[in-house]
Design a protein around this motif. Structure first.
Motif, mmCIF file in Angstrom:
data_model
loop_
_atom_site.group_PDB
_atom_site.id
_atom_site.type_symbol
_atom_site.label_atom_id
_atom_site.label_comp_id
_atom_site.label_asym_id
_atom_site.label_seq_id
_atom_site.Cartn_x
_atom_site.Cartn_y
_atom_site.Cartn_z
ATOM 1 N N UNK A 1 0.921 -1.315 -0.027
ATOM 2 C CA UNK A 1 0.269 0.046 0.082
ATOM 3 C C UNK A 1 0.848 1.091 0.077
ATOM 4 N N UNK A 2 1.598 1.406 0.804
ATOM 5 C CA UNK A 2 2.517 2.524 1.024
ATOM 6 C C UNK A 2 3.362 2.539 -0.402
ATOM 7 N N UNK B 1 4.943 5.491 -5.123
ATOM 8 C CA UNK B 1 5.034 5.363 -6.630
ATOM 9 C C UNK B 1 4.115 6.457 -7.350
ATOM 10 N N UNK B 2 2.874 6.329 -7.149
ATOM 11 C CA UNK B 2 1.887 7.112 -7.680
ATOM 12 C C UNK B 2 2.228 8.678 -7.348
ATOM 13 N N UNK B 3 2.488 9.079 -6.461
ATOM 14 C CA UNK B 3 2.833 10.440 -6.053
ATOM 15 C C UNK B 3 4.169 10.904 -6.746
ATOM 16 N N UNK C 1 0.921 9.855 -11.341
ATOM 17 C CA UNK C 1 -0.117 8.780 -11.804
ATOM 18 C C UNK C 1 -1.445 9.326 -11.606
ATOM 19 N N UNK C 2 -2.386 9.252 -12.859
ATOM 20 C CA UNK C 2 -3.673 9.704 -13.064
ATOM 21 C C UNK C 2 -4.722 8.675 -12.459
ATOM 22 N N UNK C 3 -4.448 7.428 -12.721
ATOM 23 C CA UNK C 3 -5.303 6.265 -12.366
ATOM 24 C C UNK C 3 -4.463 5.146 -11.998
ATOM 25 N N UNK C 4 -4.994 4.730 -10.958
ATOM 26 C CA UNK C 4 -4.571 3.347 -10.400
ATOM 27 C C UNK C 4 -5.691 2.282 -10.502
ATOM 28 N N UNK D 1 -7.725 5.463 0.322
ATOM 29 C CA UNK D 1 -7.622 6.459 1.446
ATOM 30 C C UNK D 1 -6.430 7.543 1.330
ATOM 31 N N UNK D 2 -5.424 6.996 0.747
ATOM 32 C CA UNK D 2 -3.952 7.800 0.943
ATOM 33 C C UNK D 2 -3.642 8.684 -0.563
ATOM 34 N N UNK D 3 -3.923 8.026 -1.597
ATOM 35 C CA UNK D 3 -3.468 8.526 -3.106
ATOM 36 C C UNK D 3 -4.296 9.739 -3.426
ATOM 37 N N UNK D 4 -3.910 10.725 -4.090
ATOM 38 C CA UNK D 4 -4.694 11.815 -4.610
ATOM 39 C C UNK D 4 -5.290 11.514 -6.178
#
Length: 56
Positions: free
Chosen positions: A7-8, A13-15, A19-22, A46-49
């Motif tokens: 999760x972390x 990685x996304x931030x 990344x636009x979509x997971x 809960x965490x990614x934007x």
């Protein structure tokens, strides 16, 4: 390949990579199993934007 808590690691990685979509799968754990084992998809939601799509 990236190592670490899933999760972390996905969150970081996304931030870092804008990344636009997971898109991720869900094993369908519910109730006490999810509470005790934790849920990677729940953490990511809960965490990614960015947007998150969960596929069963």
């Amino acid at each position: 390949m990236i190592e670490g808590h899933p999760g972390q690691t996905i969150e970081e990685f996304a931030e870092q990579n804008n990344i636009d979509l997971i898109i991720m799968g869900s094993r369908g754990l519910s109730g006490l199993k999810e509470v005790f084992l934790g849920s990677v998809s729940h953490h990511v939601i809960q965490k990614v934007k960015s947007e998150v799509l969960i596929v069963k």
